[in-house]
Design a protein around this motif. Sequence first.
Motif, PDB file in Angstrom:
ATOM      1  N   THR A 232       0.840  -1.191   0.000  1.00  0.00           N
ATOM      2  CA  THR A 232       0.000   0.000   0.000  1.00  0.00           C
ATOM      3  C   THR A 232       0.876   1.243   0.000  1.00  0.00           C
ATOM      4  OG1 THR A 232      -1.599  -1.208   1.352  1.00  0.00           O
ATOM      5  CG2 THR A 232      -1.854   1.183   1.254  1.00  0.00           C
ATOM      6  N   ASP A 233       0.500   2.242  -0.798  1.00  0.00           N
ATOM      7  CA  ASP A 233       1.227   3.515  -0.797  1.00  0.00           C
ATOM      8  C   ASP A 233       0.874   4.271   0.484  1.00  0.00           C
ATOM      9  OD1 ASP A 233       2.506   5.901  -1.320  1.00  0.00           O
ATOM     10  OD2 ASP A 233       1.095   6.531  -2.884  1.00  0.00           O
TER      11      ASP A 233
ATOM     12  N   SER B  60       2.435   7.084   1.477  1.00  0.00           N
ATOM     13  CA  SER B  60       2.935   8.458   1.401  1.00  0.00           C
ATOM     14  C   SER B  60       1.837   9.507   1.632  1.00  0.00           C
ATOM     15  CB  SER B  60       3.617   8.712   0.058  1.00  0.00           C
ATOM     16  OG  SER B  60       2.673   8.617  -0.989  1.00  0.00           O
ATOM     17  N   SER B  61       0.591   9.158   1.396  1.00  0.00           N
ATOM     18  CA  SER B  61      -0.492  10.140   1.558  1.00  0.00           C
ATOM     19  C   SER B  61      -1.151  10.074   2.941  1.00  0.00           C
ATOM     20  CB  SER B  61      -1.557   9.929   0.473  1.00  0.00           C
ATOM     21  OG  SER B  61      -2.137   8.644   0.641  1.00  0.00           O
ATOM     22  N   ILE B  62      -0.689   9.184   3.817  1.00  0.00           N
ATOM     23  CA  ILE B  62      -1.284   9.066   5.148  1.00  0.00           C
ATOM     24  C   ILE B  62      -0.779  10.206   6.031  1.00  0.00           C
ATOM     25  CG2 ILE B  62      -1.394   7.672   7.241  1.00  0.00           C
ATOM     26  CD1 ILE B  62      -1.264   5.184   5.490  1.00  0.00           C
ATOM     27  N   ASP B  63      -1.712  10.967   6.576  1.00  0.00           N
ATOM     28  CA  ASP B  63      -1.380  12.061   7.491  1.00  0.00           C
ATOM     29  C   ASP B  63      -1.334  11.486   8.901  1.00  0.00           C
ATOM     30  OD1 ASP B  63      -1.116  14.320   9.021  1.00  0.00           O
ATOM     31  OD2 ASP B  63      -2.935  15.297   8.282  1.00  0.00           O
ATOM     32  N   THR B  64      -0.142  11.293   9.423  1.00  0.00           N
ATOM     33  CA  THR B  64       0.002  10.659  10.740  1.00  0.00           C
ATOM     34  C   THR B  64      -0.336  11.608  11.888  1.00  0.00           C
ATOM     35  OG1 THR B  64       2.359  11.181  10.904  1.00  0.00           O
ATOM     36  CG2 THR B  64       1.766   9.064   9.902  1.00  0.00           C
TER      37      THR B  64
ATOM     38  N   TYR C 139      -6.391   2.664   9.221  1.00  0.00           N
ATOM     39  CA  TYR C 139      -6.062   2.338   7.838  1.00  0.00           C
ATOM     40  C   TYR C 139      -5.873   0.835   7.679  1.00  0.00           C
ATOM     41  CZ  TYR C 139      -4.989   7.296   7.453  1.00  0.00           C
ATOM     42  OH  TYR C 139      -5.069   8.656   7.468  1.00  0.00           O
TER      43      TYR C 139
END
Length: 169
Positions: A62-63, A65-69, A75
Amino acid sequence: MYKFIGKIGAVLYCAALVVVSVVFTIRDANRNLRKEVTMEAGTAIRIQDFFESCPDDARFVTDISSIDTTEPAVYKLRVFYDETFEKDVILRIEDHTGPRGIALPQTLYTTWNAPEASDCVGYLFDLSGIAKVEYHDGRPSFKEGGNFSVQVEVTDVYGNSTLIDVPFI
């Protein structure tokens, strides 16, 4: 005839060993994987956190990079490991950390009203935002002079609180 049965038996025995080996490898690989990981908001997502002992080839399918931690959320991710396996895992991002700030010392006369709680603390920070700032034990009133410590409670939008001791003279 016995030689033929002996060869079939040897082949079946070897096949059984391979099956048992594969079953134990799959079981051990699944045992090593953490199917659900909870992390504190603002923390970096690391593949190592999803394994007891992280395989060298482990990676996210899964990419991420777009997850805002910085935002609490859940997720579903897919990971690849041990040259063969792709599995779904769950990542939970939660906020359990109270806000940070500093006390702003106050000087006043006993005849004055105490300032608003928000005027007694500064440099407030929290990833999720500040929801309220209030005196922990209600607005103080002073009958006599002296040095006092008054607690101001700062709460974020997820209900995490921090008490800041503010000096009053």
